[in-house]
Design an enzyme around this catalytic site. Structure first.
Site: not given
Length: 158
Positions: A93-95
């Site tokens: 996840v890119c968050l």
């Protein structure tokens, strides 16, 4: 062996989660081969938000906590190949919420992490693409993007 601060925090988070967690979500530590709990790795189910194209499915995510947790964030992964502009092909996840160099703060709890990931599903960040195909579809061909999301939702119907 994880440090005591990390284990104490994760034990408390597990207790807190069991008492109070968002409706439709689930989270539990994985089991070790001997049957004991591995507090360093949790399996999580994140439902698609009501009234969005993600509704009706529960998406599997794995949270892997580093020994330095809560000073460092957990790694959050969907299954490899998950279709979303902010999910790497590996599933990571890119968050910013779980990015050590951006918005991560030790006060952030599992509950906030999973709610942040749920929000990301229907509200991708085009300024932080992680997957070329999903990003391209999201920006240039919304109909194709929506079709692929609907196909993916069918794979995870609850």
């Amino acid at each position: 062996m994880p440090n005591p601060l990390c284990l104490n925090r994760l034990q408390q988070e597990r207790k807190d989660w069991r008492k109070d967690h968002p409706f439709g979500f689930w989270a539990k530590p994985q089991k070790n081969p001997d049957g004991s709990l591995n507090l360093m790795k949790w399996n999580v189910g994140i439902p698609g938000k009501k009234d969005t194209k993600w509704e009706g499915a529960v998406f599997p995510v794995t949270l892997t906590f580093p020994e330095e947790y809560p000073s460092r964030p957990p790694a959050c992964h969907f299954p490899a190949g998950f279709y979303h502009p902010n999910i790497y092909p590996s599933g990571k996840v890119c968050l910013s919420l779980v990015n050590e160099g951006e918005s991560w703060k030790p006060a952030i709890r599992v509950k906030e992490i999973v709610l942040g990931i749920q929000e990301l599903l229907d509200d991708p960040n085009p300024r932080s693409p992680a997957q070329e195909k999903a990003y391209h579809d999201f920006v240039r061909n919304k109909d194709l993007y929506n079709k692929k999301v609907k196909e993916q939702v069918k794979r995870y119907i609850s």
